[in-house]
Structure formats: C-alpha cells, structure tokens
Scaffold this motif. Structure first.
Motif, short mmCIF file in Angstrom:
data_model
loop_
_atom_site.label_atom_id
_atom_site.label_comp_id
_atom_site.label_asym_id
_atom_site.label_seq_id
_atom_site.Cartn_x
_atom_site.Cartn_y
_atom_site.Cartn_z
N ARG A 31 3.91 11.63 74.27
CA ARG A 31 5.47 11.59 74.66
C ARG A 31 6.05 10.23 74.13
NH1 ARG A 31 8.66 11.89 80.36
NH2 ARG A 31 7.37 10.15 80.70
N LEU A 32 7.32 10.31 73.53
CA LEU A 32 8.06 9.06 73.30
C LEU A 32 9.31 9.40 73.56
CD1 LEU A 32 7.98 6.36 71.68
CD2 LEU A 32 8.31 7.76 69.57
N GLN A 33 9.99 8.37 73.94
CA GLN A 33 11.40 8.62 74.43
C GLN A 33 12.21 7.83 73.30
OE1 GLN A 33 11.64 7.71 78.59
NE2 GLN A 33 11.30 9.96 79.19
N LEU A 34 13.35 8.27 72.64
CA LEU A 34 14.21 7.38 71.65
C LEU A 34 15.43 7.70 72.13
CD1 LEU A 34 11.85 9.36 69.92
CD2 LEU A 34 12.77 7.97 68.09
N GLY A 35 16.15 6.47 72.12
CA GLY A 35 17.52 6.48 72.32
C GLY A 35 18.23 6.45 70.62
N TYR A 36 19.21 7.16 70.51
CA TYR A 36 19.69 7.36 69.23
C TYR A 36 21.23 6.96 69.13
CZ TYR A 36 21.81 9.93 65.21
OH TYR A 36 22.64 10.26 64.34
N THR A 37 21.80 6.04 68.54
CA THR A 37 23.14 5.95 68.22
C THR A 37 23.57 5.84 66.61
OG1 THR A 37 22.67 3.64 68.24
CG2 THR A 37 23.37 4.55 70.27
N SER A 38 24.50 6.29 66.50
CA SER A 38 24.90 6.42 65.03
C SER A 38 26.44 6.55 65.15
CB SER A 38 24.36 7.50 64.26
OG SER A 38 24.96 7.74 62.87
N PRO A 39 27.39 6.22 64.49
CA PRO A 39 28.59 6.51 64.12
C PRO A 39 29.07 8.11 63.89
CG PRO A 39 28.13 4.97 62.45
CD PRO A 39 26.99 5.01 63.46
N ARG A 40 28.00 8.47 63.07
CA ARG A 40 28.11 9.90 62.34
C ARG A 40 27.59 10.88 63.52
NH1 ARG A 40 25.57 7.76 57.42
NH2 ARG A 40 27.56 7.60 55.95
N ARG A 41 27.06 10.38 64.58
CA ARG A 41 26.55 11.42 65.71
C ARG A 41 25.78 12.48 65.10
NH1 ARG A 41 31.15 12.11 69.83
NH2 ARG A 41 31.60 13.98 68.26
N MET A 64 25.70 12.03 72.59
CA MET A 64 26.95 11.65 72.15
C MET A 64 27.98 12.47 72.05
SD MET A 64 26.17 8.33 69.60
CE MET A 64 25.07 9.64 68.67
N HIS A 65 27.86 13.84 71.80
CA HIS A 65 28.80 15.12 71.76
C HIS A 65 29.15 15.26 73.07
CE1 HIS A 65 28.40 15.55 67.48
NE2 HIS A 65 27.11 15.30 67.43
N GLU A 66 28.21 15.01 74.16
CA GLU A 66 28.94 15.38 75.50
C GLU A 66 29.31 13.96 76.19
OE1 GLU A 66 25.29 17.30 76.93
OE2 GLU A 66 25.57 18.95 75.46
N GLY A 67 29.77 12.99 75.37
CA GLY A 67 30.19 11.91 76.00
C GLY A 67 29.34 10.70 76.40
N ALA A 68 28.07 10.85 76.09
CA ALA A 68 27.02 9.85 76.50
C ALA A 68 27.39 8.83 75.30
CB ALA A 68 25.58 10.27 76.20
N ARG A 69 27.20 7.58 75.74
CA ARG A 69 27.04 6.37 74.75
C ARG A 69 26.15 6.36 73.86
NH1 ARG A 69 25.19 1.67 77.05
NH2 ARG A 69 24.09 0.93 75.05
N ALA A 70 24.95 7.11 74.02
CA ALA A 70 24.09 7.17 73.13
C ALA A 70 23.05 8.56 73.38
CB ALA A 70 22.91 6.19 73.03
N CYS A 71 22.37 9.13 72.47
CA CYS A 71 21.50 10.38 72.62
C CYS A 71 20.14 10.00 73.14
CB CYS A 71 21.47 10.99 71.33
SG CYS A 71 22.87 11.92 70.82
N ALA A 72 19.74 10.78 73.98
CA ALA A 72 18.45 10.39 74.51
C ALA A 72 17.42 11.39 74.01
CB ALA A 72 18.27 10.30 76.20
N LEU A 73 16.66 11.08 73.07
CA LEU A 73 15.59 12.18 72.70
C LEU A 73 14.39 12.14 73.16
CD1 LEU A 73 16.81 11.68 68.82
CD2 LEU A 73 17.55 13.60 70.57
N GLU A 74 13.53 13.09 73.52
CA GLU A 74 12.31 13.08 73.96
C GLU A 74 11.50 13.72 73.16
OE1 GLU A 74 10.61 12.85 78.28
OE2 GLU A 74 10.03 14.79 77.92
N VAL A 75 10.45 13.11 72.37
CA VAL A 75 9.41 13.78 71.67
C VAL A 75 8.28 14.01 72.39
CG1 VAL A 75 8.41 13.56 69.39
CG2 VAL A 75 10.61 12.58 69.73
N ARG A 76 7.71 15.32 72.45
CA ARG A 76 6.56 15.51 73.25
C ARG A 76 5.64 15.75 72.15
NH1 ARG A 76 6.04 16.03 78.92
NH2 ARG A 76 8.00 15.66 79.71
N TRP A 77 4.35 15.64 71.98
CA TRP A 77 3.42 16.18 71.36
C TRP A 77 2.56 17.09 71.96
CZ3 TRP A 77 5.33 11.72 70.43
CH2 TRP A 77 5.35 11.21 68.99
N VAL A 78 2.40 18.49 71.13
CA VAL A 78 2.18 19.80 71.67
C VAL A 78 0.59 19.93 71.07
CG1 VAL A 78 2.19 22.30 71.71
CG2 VAL A 78 4.26 20.69 71.57
N SER A 79 -0.36 20.09 72.01
CA SER A 79 -1.94 20.21 71.53
C SER A 79 -2.27 21.66 71.38
CB SER A 79 -2.60 19.47 72.51
OG SER A 79 -2.21 19.89 73.80
#
Length: 179
Positions: free
Chosen positions: A126-136, A164-179
């Motif tokens: 698993r890897l958690q990424l915060g994503y920010t971009s003015p383009r959203r 961000m589309h729902e008002g968050a300052r940044a998007c929180a993406l969670e990547v999970r590797w599937v075995s």
C-alpha cells in the motif's frame, strides 16, 4: 496545458474509437484540434474535450480521465523510456514523481504545470499519496497510476478518501497492490 497531452488524447481516442470520433469530439467541444507537443493551450480546451467525450459516452468526466490516463501511459513509456527504465516497479516510479520525473518533464516541456505528490508509505502492499494541482485532475492521476502499474506488470487498485472536487485541500489517493 502542454500540447503533448492533447496529442496523447487524440491518439488514444483514434486508436480505440477511430478518426471520426475524434473529429466529432473536436466539433462538439469547439476545440481547435491543431496541437504541437511543445505548444501550450488553454486548460478549458482539454476540459471541453473531456466533457464532449463524457456526453458522447454517457459517462462521468472522471471515468474519461481515468481511461485516458491508462491509455496514455504506454505512449509515455514509448516516447520517454529513460524515465521508466531506472525503476524496477510502480512503487519506485511513483515515489520518483516529484524528484525525478516532473523535473525531467520541465526540461522537456518548459512551462509545464505538474501536480505535486506527498507520500506516506504504509505496508509493502500500500502507498498513500496526497495529490495537489490547480487543475484538479486527480482522476487522470488515478489512470496514470493504473497504467504505470500495468507497465511494470503489476495490478493495483486506487481509491480516494478525500478529493479537491469535494472541498478537500488535497486529494488523498491510496494505491493497493493486488496479488
């Protein structure tokens, strides 16, 4: 937005749906359709093309962006193999976005606006990424992540706990590797 994105979108649409569909999207969106890879074009033109595709396919724009991200990744690999070769897996590639990949993008495409990622590693699968971009364009990021995993022969799922589309300052993406 840099013309390379428009070029990749055109290729992806034509490859999957044909020339006529690309022409229809240009007409429906009012986009010019004449893009050079190094040129810069209004973000609104890309938004209009995605909107036209969403209407034509009766799908949410986010689904179109995810599809495009996945379809674009093999084309990025083909055009810029040196950006992918040093990485043994998708995790290593993703962790290099801010420090290696995006600086190289800026060298190739001066003036490019790249998103910024914050990383929070968790378990090995698993890897958690915060994503920010003015383009959203978080849905495009999701598609690119899925495409990168496929390039490295891995399968992942991507989910968002904040957007961000729902008002968050940044998007929180969670990547999970599937075995």
């Amino acid at each position: 937005m840099k013309g390379i994105i428009f070029n990749l979108l055109e290729e992806a649409v034509i490859d999957q749906f044909g020339d006529g569909v690309w022409d229809d999207l240009l007409q429906a969106s009012g986009a010019s359709g004449s893009y050079t890879s190094l040129g810069s074009y209004p973000d609104a033109e890309a938004v209009a093309l995605v909107g036209a595709a969403a209407t034509a396919l009766d799908k949410p724009a986010a689904d179109i962006l995810r599809w495009f991200g996945q379809a674009a990744m093999p084309r990025f690999v083909e055009r810029y193999p040196a950006l992918f070769a040093p990485h043994q897996n998708a995790r290593d590639f993703l962790l290099a976005l801010n420090t290696i990949i995006h600086p190289e993008v800026h060298k190739l495409y001066p003036g490019a606006v790249c998103p910024h990622f914050r990383y929070q590693s968790a378990e090995a699968d698993r890897l958690q990424l915060g994503y920010t971009s003015p383009r959203r364009l978080c849905a495009l990021a999701e598609g690119l992540i899925l495409g990168a995993a496929a390039h490295y022969g891995e399968m992942v799922s991507v989910s968002q706990s904040a957007c961000m589309h729902e008002g968050a300052r940044a998007c929180a993406l969670e990547v999970r590797w599937v075995s």
